[in-house]
Design a protein around this motif. Structure first.
Motif, PDB file in Angstrom:
ATOM      1  N   LYS A  94       0.847  -1.194   0.000  1.00  0.00           N
ATOM      2  CA  LYS A  94       0.000   0.000   0.000  1.00  0.00           C
ATOM      3  C   LYS A  94       0.883   1.244   0.000  1.00  0.00           C
ATOM      4  O   LYS A  94       1.870   1.311   0.732  1.00  0.00           O
ATOM      5  CB  LYS A  94      -0.873  -0.012   1.256  1.00  0.00           C
ATOM      6  CG  LYS A  94      -1.974   1.029   1.265  1.00  0.00           C
ATOM      7  CD  LYS A  94      -2.775   0.995   2.556  1.00  0.00           C
ATOM      8  CE  LYS A  94      -3.497  -0.316   2.729  1.00  0.00           C
ATOM      9  NZ  LYS A  94      -4.386  -0.324   3.895  1.00  0.00           N
ATOM     10  N   ASP A  95       0.508   2.240  -0.814  1.00  0.00           N
ATOM     11  CA  ASP A  95       1.268   3.485  -0.838  1.00  0.00           C
ATOM     12  C   ASP A  95       0.681   4.480   0.176  1.00  0.00           C
ATOM     13  O   ASP A  95      -0.260   4.165   0.904  1.00  0.00           O
ATOM     14  CB  ASP A  95       1.350   4.061  -2.253  1.00  0.00           C
ATOM     15  CG  ASP A  95       0.011   4.515  -2.821  1.00  0.00           C
ATOM     16  OD1 ASP A  95      -0.957   4.710  -2.061  1.00  0.00           O
ATOM     17  OD2 ASP A  95      -0.063   4.679  -4.056  1.00  0.00           O
ATOM     18  N   THR A 135      -1.120   7.011  -0.199  1.00  0.00           N
ATOM     19  CA  THR A 135      -2.500   7.425  -0.463  1.00  0.00           C
ATOM     20  C   THR A 135      -3.477   6.288  -0.188  1.00  0.00           C
ATOM     21  O   THR A 135      -4.649   6.385  -0.516  1.00  0.00           O
ATOM     22  CB  THR A 135      -2.672   7.896  -1.920  1.00  0.00           C
ATOM     23  OG1 THR A 135      -2.458   6.791  -2.793  1.00  0.00           O
ATOM     24  CG2 THR A 135      -1.727   9.034  -2.254  1.00  0.00           C
ATOM     25  N   SER A 170      -3.822   0.266  -2.807  1.00  0.00           N
ATOM     26  CA  SER A 170      -3.275  -1.051  -2.545  1.00  0.00           C
ATOM     27  C   SER A 170      -3.028  -1.805  -3.856  1.00  0.00           C
ATOM     28  O   SER A 170      -3.827  -1.732  -4.780  1.00  0.00           O
ATOM     29  CB  SER A 170      -4.251  -1.832  -1.669  1.00  0.00           C
ATOM     30  OG  SER A 170      -3.716  -3.074  -1.315  1.00  0.00           O
ATOM     31  N   TYR A 171      -1.907  -2.519  -3.917  1.00  0.00           N
ATOM     32  CA  TYR A 171      -1.551  -3.346  -5.062  1.00  0.00           C
ATOM     33  C   TYR A 171      -1.435  -4.785  -4.590  1.00  0.00           C
ATOM     34  O   TYR A 171      -0.771  -5.068  -3.589  1.00  0.00           O
ATOM     35  CB  TYR A 171      -0.210  -2.917  -5.667  1.00  0.00           C
ATOM     36  CG  TYR A 171      -0.176  -1.480  -6.110  1.00  0.00           C
ATOM     37  CD1 TYR A 171      -0.575  -1.130  -7.392  1.00  0.00           C
ATOM     38  CD2 TYR A 171       0.249  -0.477  -5.249  1.00  0.00           C
ATOM     39  CE1 TYR A 171      -0.551   0.193  -7.803  1.00  0.00           C
ATOM     40  CE2 TYR A 171       0.276   0.843  -5.650  1.00  0.00           C
ATOM     41  CZ  TYR A 171      -0.128   1.169  -6.926  1.00  0.00           C
ATOM     42  OH  TYR A 171      -0.103   2.482  -7.328  1.00  0.00           O
ATOM     43  N   TYR A 174       6.110  -5.081  -7.945  1.00  0.00           N
ATOM     44  CA  TYR A 174       5.155  -4.016  -7.655  1.00  0.00           C
ATOM     45  C   TYR A 174       5.743  -2.703  -8.170  1.00  0.00           C
ATOM     46  O   TYR A 174       6.955  -2.577  -8.331  1.00  0.00           O
ATOM     47  CB  TYR A 174       4.881  -3.939  -6.143  1.00  0.00           C
ATOM     48  CG  TYR A 174       6.138  -3.768  -5.343  1.00  0.00           C
ATOM     49  CD1 TYR A 174       6.645  -2.503  -5.068  1.00  0.00           C
ATOM     50  CD2 TYR A 174       6.855  -4.878  -4.902  1.00  0.00           C
ATOM     51  CE1 TYR A 174       7.815  -2.352  -4.372  1.00  0.00           C
ATOM     52  CE2 TYR A 174       8.031  -4.731  -4.203  1.00  0.00           C
ATOM     53  CZ  TYR A 174       8.509  -3.468  -3.937  1.00  0.00           C
ATOM     54  OH  TYR A 174       9.685  -3.313  -3.253  1.00  0.00           O
ATOM     55  N   VAL A 226       7.101   1.136  -8.331  1.00  0.00           N
ATOM     56  CA  VAL A 226       7.792   2.109  -7.477  1.00  0.00           C
ATOM     57  C   VAL A 226       7.958   3.388  -8.302  1.00  0.00           C
ATOM     58  O   VAL A 226       9.026   3.666  -8.834  1.00  0.00           O
ATOM     59  CB  VAL A 226       9.184   1.601  -7.019  1.00  0.00           C
ATOM     60  CG1 VAL A 226       9.838   2.604  -6.064  1.00  0.00           C
ATOM     61  CG2 VAL A 226       9.086   0.244  -6.364  1.00  0.00           C
ATOM     62  N   GLU A 246       9.024   6.811  -1.670  1.00  0.00           N
ATOM     63  CA  GLU A 246       7.999   6.889  -0.646  1.00  0.00           C
ATOM     64  C   GLU A 246       8.076   5.674   0.262  1.00  0.00           C
ATOM     65  O   GLU A 246       8.731   4.686  -0.051  1.00  0.00           O
ATOM     66  CB  GLU A 246       6.598   6.999  -1.240  1.00  0.00           C
ATOM     67  CG  GLU A 246       6.114   5.777  -1.976  1.00  0.00           C
ATOM     68  CD  GLU A 246       4.723   5.974  -2.559  1.00  0.00           C
ATOM     69  OE1 GLU A 246       3.920   6.739  -2.020  1.00  0.00           O
ATOM     70  OE2 GLU A 246       4.441   5.344  -3.587  1.00  0.00           O
ATOM     71  N   ARG A 249       6.274   2.510   1.777  1.00  0.00           N
ATOM     72  CA  ARG A 249       5.191   1.590   1.452  1.00  0.00           C
ATOM     73  C   ARG A 249       4.954   0.655   2.628  1.00  0.00           C
ATOM     74  O   ARG A 249       5.863   0.330   3.369  1.00  0.00           O
ATOM     75  CB  ARG A 249       5.530   0.741   0.221  1.00  0.00           C
ATOM     76  CG  ARG A 249       5.702   1.514  -1.061  1.00  0.00           C
ATOM     77  CD  ARG A 249       4.346   1.875  -1.644  1.00  0.00           C
ATOM     78  NE  ARG A 249       4.450   2.544  -2.905  1.00  0.00           N
ATOM     79  CZ  ARG A 249       4.382   1.935  -4.081  1.00  0.00           C
ATOM     80  NH1 ARG A 249       4.218   0.642  -4.160  1.00  0.00           N
ATOM     81  NH2 ARG A 249       4.466   2.642  -5.187  1.00  0.00           N
ATOM     82  N   ASN A 275       6.951  -1.743   7.020  1.00  0.00           N
ATOM     83  CA  ASN A 275       7.064  -0.548   6.193  1.00  0.00           C
ATOM     84  C   ASN A 275       8.455  -0.520   5.597  1.00  0.00           C
ATOM     85  O   ASN A 275       9.423  -0.943   6.241  1.00  0.00           O
ATOM     86  CB  ASN A 275       6.858   0.723   7.018  1.00  0.00           C
ATOM     87  CG  ASN A 275       5.453   0.844   7.534  1.00  0.00           C
ATOM     88  OD1 ASN A 275       4.517   0.351   6.927  1.00  0.00           O
ATOM     89  ND2 ASN A 275       5.296   1.493   8.672  1.00  0.00           N
ATOM     90  N   GLU A 279      10.930   2.149   3.066  1.00  0.00           N
ATOM     91  CA  GLU A 279      11.120   3.304   2.200  1.00  0.00           C
ATOM     92  C   GLU A 279      11.711   2.793   0.893  1.00  0.00           C
ATOM     93  O   GLU A 279      12.711   2.081   0.893  1.00  0.00           O
ATOM     94  CB  GLU A 279      12.029   4.341   2.822  1.00  0.00           C
ATOM     95  CG  GLU A 279      12.121   5.596   1.977  1.00  0.00           C
ATOM     96  CD  GLU A 279      12.838   6.748   2.673  1.00  0.00           C
ATOM     97  OE1 GLU A 279      12.790   7.854   2.125  1.00  0.00           O
ATOM     98  OE2 GLU A 279      13.426   6.531   3.748  1.00  0.00           O
TER      99      GLU A 279
END
Length: 144
Positions: A85-86, A88, A91-92, A111, A113, A117, A119, A137, A139
């Motif tokens: 998930k980013d 915002t 979700s992927y 996925y 990038v 950010e 994730r 998480n 970066e």
């Protein structure tokens, strides 16, 4: 394919050394007698022939997550699924492929990038009737 397993393991370790600020040295979770090792890196770290053999896209805006499941020092098969998930909250779904080679079993997925950010990864590993979840998480940085 033995070369692919060796490279993925080496890539995980070398990425750790090259980007110590972005990636923890050893990432693993232990669930009873099962240990799940995991790592994620930009697909540009893969050599072109290795990416092709693994059917992965080598691109500055593609990441790779690598999962291995070990029980009593021996790689084991599992059902691996997950999402990334980013910021915002988009979700992927991670579509893991099993790579089985001499003495090794890996699960790899790609996925997007698109920018630097943090994730959030949610990984589910099912071994038998047990489902274990790993949340972390990371970066991420687009490659060069």
């Amino acid at each position: 394919m033995g070369r692919l397993a060796l490279f993925l393991l080496t890539a995980c370790l070398s990425v750790t050394a090259m980007a110590a600020d972005a990636i923890k040295s050893e990432r693993k979770e232990t669930f009873g007698d099962v240990t799940v090792h995991y790592n994620t890196f930009n697909s540009t770290y893969l050599l072109p022939d290795v990416a092709k053999a693994a059917q992965l896209t080598r691109s500055k805006d593609q990441g790779v997550i690598n999962i291995s499941v070990i029980k009593a020092g021996t790689p084991m098969a599992a059902d691996v699924s997950g999402t990334v998930k980013d910021l915002t909250s988009q979700s992927y779904t991670l579509n893991f492929k099993q790579v089985t080679e001499q003495g090794a079993i890996y699960y790899i997925a790609q996925y997007p990038v698109p920018q630097q950010e943090i994730r959030t990864f949610n990984i589910k590993v099912q071994t038998g009737d047990k489902i274990n979840t790993i949340n972390f998480n990371q970066e991420l940085f687009p490659g060069q």
